[in-house]
Design a protein around this motif. Structure first.
Motif, PDB file in Angstrom:
ATOM      1  N   GLU A   1       0.821  -1.206   0.000  1.00 51.87           N
ATOM      2  CA  GLU A   1       0.000   0.000   0.000  1.00 51.87           C
ATOM      3  C   GLU A   1       0.860   1.264   0.000  1.00 51.87           C
ATOM      4  O   GLU A   1       0.444   2.312  -0.480  1.00 51.87           O
ATOM      5  CB  GLU A   1      -0.936   0.022   1.224  1.00 51.87           C
ATOM      6  N   THR A   2       2.073   1.152   0.567  1.00 48.75           N
ATOM      7  CA  THR A   2       2.913   2.339   0.688  1.00 48.75           C
ATOM      8  C   THR A   2       3.269   2.893  -0.687  1.00 48.75           C
ATOM      9  O   THR A   2       3.272   4.112  -0.893  1.00 48.75           O
ATOM     10  CB  THR A   2       4.188   2.005   1.476  1.00 48.75           C
ATOM     11  N   GLY A   3       3.561   2.027  -1.615  1.00 54.09           N
ATOM     12  CA  GLY A   3       3.939   2.457  -2.958  1.00 54.09           C
ATOM     13  C   GLY A   3       2.837   3.262  -3.616  1.00 54.09           C
ATOM     14  O   GLY A   3       3.090   4.313  -4.229  1.00 54.09           O
ATOM     15  N   ILE A   4       1.616   2.803  -3.447  1.00 54.23           N
ATOM     16  CA  ILE A   4       0.492   3.466  -4.097  1.00 54.23           C
ATOM     17  C   ILE A   4       0.195   4.802  -3.407  1.00 54.23           C
ATOM     18  O   ILE A   4      -0.143   5.794  -4.038  1.00 54.23           O
ATOM     19  CB  ILE A   4      -0.738   2.516  -4.117  1.00 54.23           C
ATOM     20  N   LEU A   5       0.425   4.807  -2.095  1.00 58.75           N
ATOM     21  CA  LEU A   5       0.255   6.056  -1.344  1.00 58.75           C
ATOM     22  C   LEU A   5       1.282   7.078  -1.829  1.00 58.75           C
ATOM     23  O   LEU A   5       0.975   8.253  -2.034  1.00 58.75           O
ATOM     24  CB  LEU A   5       0.448   5.788   0.156  1.00 58.75           C
ATOM     25  N   LEU A   6       2.488   6.611  -2.054  1.00 59.82           N
ATOM     26  CA  LEU A   6       3.565   7.463  -2.545  1.00 59.82           C
ATOM     27  C   LEU A   6       3.192   8.044  -3.904  1.00 59.82           C
ATOM     28  O   LEU A   6       3.367   9.244  -4.165  1.00 59.82           O
ATOM     29  CB  LEU A   6       4.849   6.637  -2.660  1.00 59.82           C
TER      30      LEU A   6
ATOM     31  N   ALA B   1       0.146  -1.643 -12.358  1.00 60.86           N
ATOM     32  CA  ALA B   1      -0.087  -2.180 -11.016  1.00 60.86           C
ATOM     33  C   ALA B   1      -0.080  -3.705 -11.043  1.00 60.86           C
ATOM     34  O   ALA B   1       0.503  -4.360 -10.171  1.00 60.86           O
ATOM     35  CB  ALA B   1      -1.418  -1.670 -10.467  1.00 60.86           C
ATOM     36  N   ILE B   2      -0.703  -4.284 -12.091  1.00 69.30           N
ATOM     37  CA  ILE B   2      -0.770  -5.749 -12.163  1.00 69.30           C
ATOM     38  C   ILE B   2       0.615  -6.336 -12.421  1.00 69.30           C
ATOM     39  O   ILE B   2       1.025  -7.311 -11.795  1.00 69.30           O
ATOM     40  CB  ILE B   2      -1.777  -6.183 -13.246  1.00 69.30           C
ATOM     41  N   VAL B   3       1.349  -5.694 -13.351  1.00 70.69           N
ATOM     42  CA  VAL B   3       2.704  -6.173 -13.638  1.00 70.69           C
ATOM     43  C   VAL B   3       3.564  -6.086 -12.373  1.00 70.69           C
ATOM     44  O   VAL B   3       4.288  -7.020 -12.026  1.00 70.69           O
ATOM     45  CB  VAL B   3       3.337  -5.368 -14.788  1.00 70.69           C
ATOM     46  N   LEU B   4       3.435  -4.953 -11.681  1.00 69.13           N
ATOM     47  CA  LEU B   4       4.202  -4.779 -10.448  1.00 69.13           C
ATOM     48  C   LEU B   4       3.877  -5.876  -9.438  1.00 69.13           C
ATOM     49  O   LEU B   4       4.768  -6.490  -8.849  1.00 69.13           O
ATOM     50  CB  LEU B   4       3.887  -3.409  -9.832  1.00 69.13           C
TER      51      LEU B   4
ATOM     52  N   ILE C   1      -5.361  -1.483  -8.591  1.00 68.97           N
ATOM     53  CA  ILE C   1      -4.253  -0.530  -8.437  1.00 68.97           C
ATOM     54  C   ILE C   1      -3.772  -0.548  -6.991  1.00 68.97           C
ATOM     55  O   ILE C   1      -2.584  -0.459  -6.712  1.00 68.97           O
ATOM     56  CB  ILE C   1      -4.705   0.894  -8.831  1.00 68.97           C
ATOM     57  N   GLY C   2      -4.697  -0.718  -6.066  1.00 71.02           N
ATOM     58  CA  GLY C   2      -4.350  -0.713  -4.653  1.00 71.02           C
ATOM     59  C   GLY C   2      -3.736  -2.007  -4.164  1.00 71.02           C
ATOM     60  O   GLY C   2      -3.520  -2.176  -2.969  1.00 71.02           O
TER      61      GLY C   2
END
Lengths: 332, 505
Positions: free
Chosen positions: A16-21, A311-314, A261-262
């Motif tokens: 979640e941190t990455g998406i928050l960033l 997001a999915i690839v990640l 995405i999340g």
């Protein structure tokens, strides 16, 4: 390692941190270009308010996706409840606002129960069932509404105020959404039933062998998703003041997009409602930020698409890396 | 020793179970005592797994008695048998890969505090306590994804102990374990026995049965045969009880002229699957690959055909090297593989018999890239009539045929390619006796015409009746090569359950 550094580490490495960033970067970039994006009372309010309704749908969607299912009918459920809300104010003069909320939630929950029952008992993939109810619910909506529409003059002022009012600079809608988010997150993390949703999504066959109440849990997941879409429908009426037969069209894909995405794995078993909530904010905030950053209208959907694929690839890359790391760890 | 007046921990008598027309179990009888490790042995298809699934509550018995500590029980779900104190560890552990080791142990019955909150701290401490007791080191916080099968089994055992299971069933737990891991598992099993639990241990490895267990029950063809204390029996006696049927003349093997080497496999290895597999098949010869399910027979066949990879070794047909991982090239060189699972791997169930029959020769039927129904039907008719496929018309959907006719269609498909080497994997599994004999006659006839045939089979009578030579596979290696004259149920079964070094003795 003390508990603080442990907690910090968990925070830094969390998905979640990455998406928050990413969200922070988008807001910062837009604000640098145009300071009113954040630093004006309207800008700040819009930033919080716009994604609130989608947040509710994304939380419901995340709960369903965690069980390795999907609920594509939420947009239609939202549309139906939004119209029902307007009708209640017109047909039952003086109806208390709280009753309208309750009716909307229960009605949405019932529509969710239909989805859940079809998925759990008929053993048909949720993708197909909810694609069907997406059209069926919308069809009912079109028949019921016709060319009619609910206008803001049909609804009481106190109700409409909920859609725009703020308490201590925080919009009421956002407060409601965040309360729901916290309760859902707590439930998924701390209750047996919540953990079993993860277990079912992680390996449905194993869940059966364990003797978990799979059918019952699936019903609950779909009812929650429906009820949250119902709540979102009531809030939609309050926020926009006008409801026609097309209210909420396409929201289901935004909700799935927000969850993915999340970091909610589309194959179930992992992710959190926090991630889905941040995903909802990122999705809608990007839509508002791109014009400010000079990206043409046409390209906005493209950017959202790239975001979802990215997001999915990640997630896939992270999952493979983790699997490798865990396999190595085992051999030590 | 347990007190003889005390009721057995678990008692099954005359349990029967049928799935439609297929009878899986006619007389399941088993008595587990406390402080005992009981072995259950039998050939593939003897009904062991069905019996275990009835104990687990996954299947419900049709008739018979099921007593738990002297009380009659009826389980309609796995949750009920679990609640009654029965834990089952399946061959493939069933864990939730995304969840932590601790959560996997306690899922569904986590300790809770106020508001129904899960007490994570207590749960974690209990998990650590369980692992200490079992003498293993597994991080309780890691996800179970990526754990070895051995560690996953330890987690299943930890689960069983935390349930305080009175009866612990282990279905072939050692199949995927290394020697050290087996030792660790046995140490744990013995300490569980000493705590007063009843254990049921299913294994194909007799050395393990004799090492670990105190009593052994033998099953055959869905029925109970005998129970004896380990001390009073021998491997030879158990094998005799397991096989114990007459190998009748059901298999009309014709004499064929055996010619030159057609298929030569040398030093084929794939780490963890099979190693150093070498054999030859001559024209006109039927060679059986015998062994237990999971020994690696199908994997060897798939590697030879090029579906699965292999790290070293060579495969030659009539002197030409067959490239790795290239089934199309193998087909061109005259190799054909009739797979084990005809519904999934052999047929396209939704399409017609004619199309299925001509699937492998489509390329040669095409004119300017198009295939006409007429060409397809004409080609299909030749083979389907030769094999006597019973179907209303060639347009019938393959999925609607009976198992035996489906198998004939798959055979027809491959025979249409005119192969010089035919590999058939379990050619008669799940088909009726009449069709079985037809398939056998056909294989025999093909050999007579000079085809080299490899037949993989788990049915001993079939192996003994059909094969000119028997290659026995045990844990990925060929442990014995037995000529038709020397092949008996005992010699094949012994080789199938022992390593090459033991067989040589």
């Amino acid at each position: 390692m003390n508990s603080f550094t442990k907690g910090l580490r968990a925070f830094v490495t969390a998905r979640e941190t990455g998406i928050l960033l990413a969200l922070v970067i988008v807001i910062a970039a837009a604000t640098i270009k145009n300071p009113t994006f954040l630093f004006s009372s309207d800008g700040f309010r819009d930033l919080l308010l716009t994604p609130s309704i989608l947040l509710l749908l994304a939380v419901g969607q995340a709960i369903v996706i965690i069980t390795r299912n999907v609920d594509l009918s939420v947009g239609s459920v939202l549309g139906l409840t939004a119209y029902l809300t307007g009708r209640l104010f017109i047909d039952v003069p003086g109806i208390p606002i709280i009753v309208v909320f309750l009716v909307g939630i229960v009605f949405g929950g019932l529509l969710g129960l239909i989805n859940g029952a079809l998925v759990a008992f008929a053993k048909v993939p949720a993708l197909v069932i909810t694609l069907g109810t997406l059209y069926a619910y919308r069809g009912i909506n079109v028949v019921w509404t016709g060319s009619d529409r609910i206008n803001s003059s049909d609804m009481p002022k106190a109700f409409l105020a909920l859609g725009t009012q703020s308490i201590l600079f925080i919009p009421v809608l956002t407060i409601i959404a965040v309360v729901v988010l916290i309760v859902a997150a707590w439930y998924l993390r701390n209750r047996r039933a919540g953990r079993e949703l993860y277990a079912i999504g992680s390996d449905p066959d194993a869940a059966n062998l364990y003797g978990l109440k799979v059918t019952q849990r699936l019903l609950v997941a779909f009812v929650l998703s429906g009820a949250l879409a119902g709540l979102a429908g009531v809030l939609y009426a309050a926020r926009y003041g006008t409801v026609n037969s097309q209210a909420g069209t396409g929201f289901e894909l935004q909700a799935v997009g927000a969850a993915v995405i999340g970091g909610v794995a589309i194959f179930g078993g992992s992710g959190s409602v926090w991630g889905a909530a941040i995903g909802a904010y990122l999705l809608l905030t990007i839509n508002r930020a791109l014009p400010i950053l000079g990206v043409q209208d046409f390209w906005q959907r493209f950017v959202v698409g790239i975001l979802i694929i990215g997001a999915i690839v990640l997630d896939r890359v992270l999952a493979l890396r983790q699997a490798k790391r865990l396999t190595v760890a085992r051999n030590i | 020793m347990s007190n003889s007046t005390e009721p057995p921990a678990l008692e099954l008598s005359r349990i029967a179970k049928a799935f439609g027309a297929v009878i899986a179990l006619t007389n399941g009888t088993l008595q587990l005592r406390k402080n005992s490790i009981h072995a259950l042995v039998g050939e593939n298809g003897a009904g062991k797994s069905t019996l275990v699934k009835i104990i687990a509550g996954l299947y419900q018995r049709d008739t018979g008695e099921f007593l738990l500590e002297g009380e009659s029980v009826d389980f309609s779900s796995t949750a009920q048998s679990k609640a009654a104190g029965i834990a089952v560890i399946y061959q493939e552990p069933t864990l939730f890969p995304d969840l932590s080791v601790t959560e996997n142990i306690f899922m569904g019955r986590q300790p809770t505090r106020s508001l129904g909150r899960i007490d994570r701290k207590l749960m974690r401490e209990e998990a650590i306590g369980l692992f200490t007791r079992l003498g293993v080191r597994i991080d309780p916080d890691r996800p179970t994804l990526g754990l070895s099968i051995a560690d996953q089994q330890i987690i299943e055992i930890a689960k069983a102990i935390s349930l305080d299971a009175k009866v612990l069933v282990m279905d072939e737990p050692t199949a995927a374990l290394s020697g050290v891991e087996v030792e660790r598992l046995f140490t744990v099993a013995r300490s569980l026995r000493d705590e007063g639990r009843a254990l049921l241990f299913i294994s194909h490895r007799f050395d393990e049965v004799f090492d670990l267990c105190d009593t052994v029950t033998v099953m055959r063809d869905g029925a109970y045969i005998a129970t004896s204390p380990i001390a009073d029996t021998t491997v030879e006696q158990i094998v005799r009880q397991m096989v114990g049927r007459d190998v009748s003349a059901l298999f009309p093997k014709e004499e064929a002229v055996i010619g030159d080497d057609v298929l030569v496999v040398e030093g084929l290895s794939q780490p963890g699957v099979f190693h150093d597999v070498s054999f030859t098949v001559k024209s006109g010869e039927i060679v059986a690959l015998a062994g237990l399910v999971g020994a690696g027979r199908s994997e060897i066949a798939r590697a030879v055909f090029g579906v699965d990879p292999y790290s070293s070794g060579t495969v030659r047909i009539n002197g030409a090297k067959v490239p790795r991982r290239n089934p199309a090239a193998a087909m061109k060189l005259g190799l054909a593989l009739v797979p084990e699972d005809r519904r999934k791997q052999g047929l396209v169930l939704e399409t017609s018999v004619a199309r299925n029959t001509t699937l492998a020769i489509q390329r040669s039927l095409a004119r300017f890239g198009f295939i006409t129904d007429r060409a397809e039907n004409a080609a299909a008719r030749i083979w389907d009539s030769r094999l006597e496929v019973k179907t209303a018309s060639l347009d019938t959907e393959a999925g609607t045929l009976s198992g035996g006719n489906q198998q004939k269609v798959v055979l027809a498909k491959w025979l249409a390619t005119n192969p010089s080497v035919l590999i058939v994997d379990e050619p008669t599994r799940g088909i009726d006796v009449g069709t079985k004999a037809e398939v056998h006659r056909l294989l025999s006839q093909l050999a007579g015409e000079g085809m080299a045939i490899i037949m993989i089979s788990s049915e001993l009578p079939e192996v003994l009746g059909m094969a000119d030579r028997v290659l026995v596979v045990h844990e990925g290696s060929i442990t014995a090569e037995i000529d038709r004259a020397d092949a008996t149920a005992e010699t094949v079964m012994f080789a199938a359950t022992h390593s090459a070094a033991e067989v040589a003795r």
